[in-house]
Design a protein around this motif. Structure first.
Motif, PDB file in Angstrom:
ATOM      1  N   LEU A  53       0.827  -1.203   0.000  1.00 43.46           N
ATOM      2  CA  LEU A  53       0.000   0.000   0.000  1.00 43.46           C
ATOM      3  C   LEU A  53       0.866   1.259   0.000  1.00 43.46           C
ATOM      4  O   LEU A  53       0.533   2.245  -0.659  1.00 43.46           O
ATOM      5  CB  LEU A  53      -0.941  -0.004   1.192  1.00 43.46           C
ATOM      6  CG  LEU A  53      -2.155  -0.929   1.081  1.00 43.46           C
ATOM      7  CD1 LEU A  53      -2.963  -0.918   2.373  1.00 43.46           C
ATOM      8  CD2 LEU A  53      -3.028  -0.518  -0.092  1.00 43.46           C
ATOM      9  N   ARG A  54       1.971   1.250   0.734  1.00 43.15           N
ATOM     10  CA  ARG A  54       2.876   2.400   0.722  1.00 43.15           C
ATOM     11  C   ARG A  54       3.452   2.624  -0.671  1.00 43.15           C
ATOM     12  O   ARG A  54       3.532   3.758  -1.153  1.00 43.15           O
ATOM     13  CB  ARG A  54       4.014   2.186   1.712  1.00 43.15           C
ATOM     14  CG  ARG A  54       3.635   2.430   3.123  1.00 43.15           C
ATOM     15  CD  ARG A  54       4.853   2.370   4.009  1.00 43.15           C
ATOM     16  NE  ARG A  54       4.444   2.100   5.369  1.00 43.15           N
ATOM     17  CZ  ARG A  54       5.154   1.464   6.257  1.00 43.15           C
ATOM     18  NH1 ARG A  54       6.348   1.014   5.947  1.00 43.15           N
ATOM     19  NH2 ARG A  54       4.696   1.269   7.469  1.00 43.15           N
ATOM     20  N   LEU A  55       3.888   1.547  -1.298  1.00 44.93           N
ATOM     21  CA  LEU A  55       4.441   1.667  -2.654  1.00 44.93           C
ATOM     22  C   LEU A  55       3.378   2.154  -3.633  1.00 44.93           C
ATOM     23  O   LEU A  55       3.661   2.993  -4.508  1.00 44.93           O
ATOM     24  CB  LEU A  55       5.015   0.325  -3.119  1.00 44.93           C
ATOM     25  CG  LEU A  55       6.305  -0.114  -2.442  1.00 44.93           C
ATOM     26  CD1 LEU A  55       6.663  -1.533  -2.874  1.00 44.93           C
ATOM     27  CD2 LEU A  55       7.427   0.836  -2.779  1.00 44.93           C
ATOM     28  N   LEU A  56       2.169   1.643  -3.493  1.00 51.01           N
ATOM     29  CA  LEU A  56       1.086   2.064  -4.367  1.00 51.01           C
ATOM     30  C   LEU A  56       0.744   3.535  -4.147  1.00 51.01           C
ATOM     31  O   LEU A  56       0.520   4.277  -5.117  1.00 51.01           O
ATOM     32  CB  LEU A  56      -0.146   1.187  -4.127  1.00 51.01           C
ATOM     33  CG  LEU A  56      -1.327   1.395  -5.064  1.00 51.01           C
ATOM     34  CD1 LEU A  56      -0.920   1.075  -6.488  1.00 51.01           C
ATOM     35  CD2 LEU A  56      -2.496   0.536  -4.643  1.00 51.01           C
ATOM     36  N   ALA A  57       0.742   3.979  -2.893  1.00 48.69           N
ATOM     37  CA  ALA A  57       0.463   5.382  -2.598  1.00 48.69           C
ATOM     38  C   ALA A  57       1.561   6.282  -3.168  1.00 48.69           C
ATOM     39  O   ALA A  57       1.283   7.348  -3.725  1.00 48.69           O
ATOM     40  CB  ALA A  57       0.333   5.583  -1.090  1.00 48.69           C
ATOM     41  N   ALA A  58       2.816   5.865  -3.044  1.00 46.47           N
ATOM     42  CA  ALA A  58       3.928   6.652  -3.596  1.00 46.47           C
ATOM     43  C   ALA A  58       3.818   6.731  -5.114  1.00 46.47           C
ATOM     44  O   ALA A  58       4.035   7.794  -5.707  1.00 46.47           O
ATOM     45  CB  ALA A  58       5.257   6.039  -3.185  1.00 46.47           C
ATOM     46  N   ALA A  59       3.468   5.631  -5.760  1.00 45.61           N
ATOM     47  CA  ALA A  59       3.312   5.626  -7.217  1.00 45.61           C
ATOM     48  C   ALA A  59       2.155   6.530  -7.638  1.00 45.61           C
ATOM     49  O   ALA A  59       2.253   7.259  -8.633  1.00 45.61           O
ATOM     50  CB  ALA A  59       3.091   4.200  -7.712  1.00 45.61           C
ATOM     51  N   ALA A  60       1.066   6.515  -6.889  1.00 45.88           N
ATOM     52  CA  ALA A  60      -0.076   7.372  -7.213  1.00 45.88           C
ATOM     53  C   ALA A  60       0.292   8.844  -7.055  1.00 45.88           C
ATOM     54  O   ALA A  60      -0.095   9.679  -7.878  1.00 45.88           O
ATOM     55  CB  ALA A  60      -1.264   7.013  -6.317  1.00 45.88           C
ATOM     56  N   CYS A  61       1.055   9.174  -6.016  1.00 46.22           N
ATOM     57  CA  CYS A  61       1.500  10.568  -5.835  1.00 46.22           C
ATOM     58  C   CYS A  61       2.393  11.010  -6.988  1.00 46.22           C
ATOM     59  O   CYS A  61       2.261  12.133  -7.491  1.00 46.22           O
ATOM     60  CB  CYS A  61       2.241  10.710  -4.509  1.00 46.22           C
ATOM     61  SG  CYS A  61       1.165  10.615  -3.076  1.00 46.22           S
ATOM     62  N   MET A  62       3.290  10.162  -7.411  1.00 42.75           N
ATOM     63  CA  MET A  62       4.174  10.502  -8.528  1.00 42.75           C
ATOM     64  C   MET A  62       3.374  10.701  -9.814  1.00 42.75           C
ATOM     65  O   MET A  62       3.654  11.622 -10.587  1.00 42.75           O
ATOM     66  CB  MET A  62       5.243   9.429  -8.723  1.00 42.75           C
ATOM     67  CG  MET A  62       6.282   9.411  -7.619  1.00 42.75           C
ATOM     68  SD  MET A  62       7.133  10.972  -7.419  1.00 42.75           S
ATOM     69  CE  MET A  62       7.958  11.119  -8.973  1.00 42.75           C
ATOM     70  N   CYS A  63       2.391   9.858 -10.045  1.00 45.80           N
ATOM     71  CA  CYS A  63       1.545  10.020 -11.240  1.00 45.80           C
ATOM     72  C   CYS A  63       0.780  11.339 -11.175  1.00 45.80           C
ATOM     73  O   CYS A  63       0.655  12.035 -12.188  1.00 45.80           O
ATOM     74  CB  CYS A  63       0.574   8.848 -11.360  1.00 45.80           C
ATOM     75  SG  CYS A  63       1.359   7.322 -11.863  1.00 45.80           S
ATOM     76  N   GLY A  64       0.275  11.682  -9.996  1.00 53.61           N
ATOM     77  CA  GLY A  64      -0.436  12.951  -9.849  1.00 53.61           C
ATOM     78  C   GLY A  64       0.472  14.135 -10.117  1.00 53.61           C
ATOM     79  O   GLY A  64       0.084  15.088 -10.807  1.00 53.61           O
ATOM     80  N   VAL A  65       1.689  14.096  -9.599  1.00 54.93           N
ATOM     81  CA  VAL A  65       2.638  15.183  -9.831  1.00 54.93           C
ATOM     82  C   VAL A  65       2.959  15.296 -11.318  1.00 54.93           C
ATOM     83  O   VAL A  65       3.010  16.400 -11.879  1.00 54.93           O
ATOM     84  CB  VAL A  65       3.918  14.971  -8.993  1.00 54.93           C
ATOM     85  CG1 VAL A  65       5.036  15.883  -9.432  1.00 54.93           C
ATOM     86  CG2 VAL A  65       3.612  15.167  -7.518  1.00 54.93           C
TER      87      VAL A  65
END
Length: 120
Positions: A53-65
């Motif tokens: 979940l942490r990795l998925l959240a980090a990936a989602a933040c990067m995609c948003g940026v």
């Protein structure tokens, strides 16, 4: 070559080291006996889930940026395309000022420029 022959004559071909009989037959058993006993722990899947979940959240933040950055870049670039119609006049102005700056730096006057261009 002569040195090797002299050494063989002085020392001989006898191998000074020998492996005891059956040494490698029981080697793996002795190694496993010498290892300390360790207990096997079964972990629950919650630690792995949290990590995923942490990795998925980090990936989602990067995609948003990346999405916000690309949207900003595209909107900024659209205004630059509208100004592109006036490129020729800007190019002529920049070219003339560049030539004048070079002539000033080289301390050339119009007569010198004409003579260089005409090849005299």
């Amino acid at each position: 070559m002569k040195e090797e022959e002299l050494l063989r004559q002085a020392v001989g071909d006898k191998q000074p080291f020998k492996v005891p009989e059956g040494y490698f037959d029981s080697l793996s058993g002795r190694i496993t006996e010498a290892l300390p006993a360790c207990e096997v722990r079964l972990t629950s899947g919650t630690a792995n889930r949290k990590r995923r979940l942490r990795l998925l959240a980090a990936a989602a933040c990067m995609c948003g940026v990346l999405c916000v950055g690309s949207a900003y870049y595209m909107s900024r670039d659209a205004g630059a395309v509208a100004d592109a119609t006036n490129v020729k006049s800007q190019y002529m102005y920049n070219e003339d000022t560049y030539i004048e700056e070079v002539a000033d730096y080289a301390m050339l006057d119009n007569q010198d420029l004409y003579s260089y261009l005409s090849g005299e």
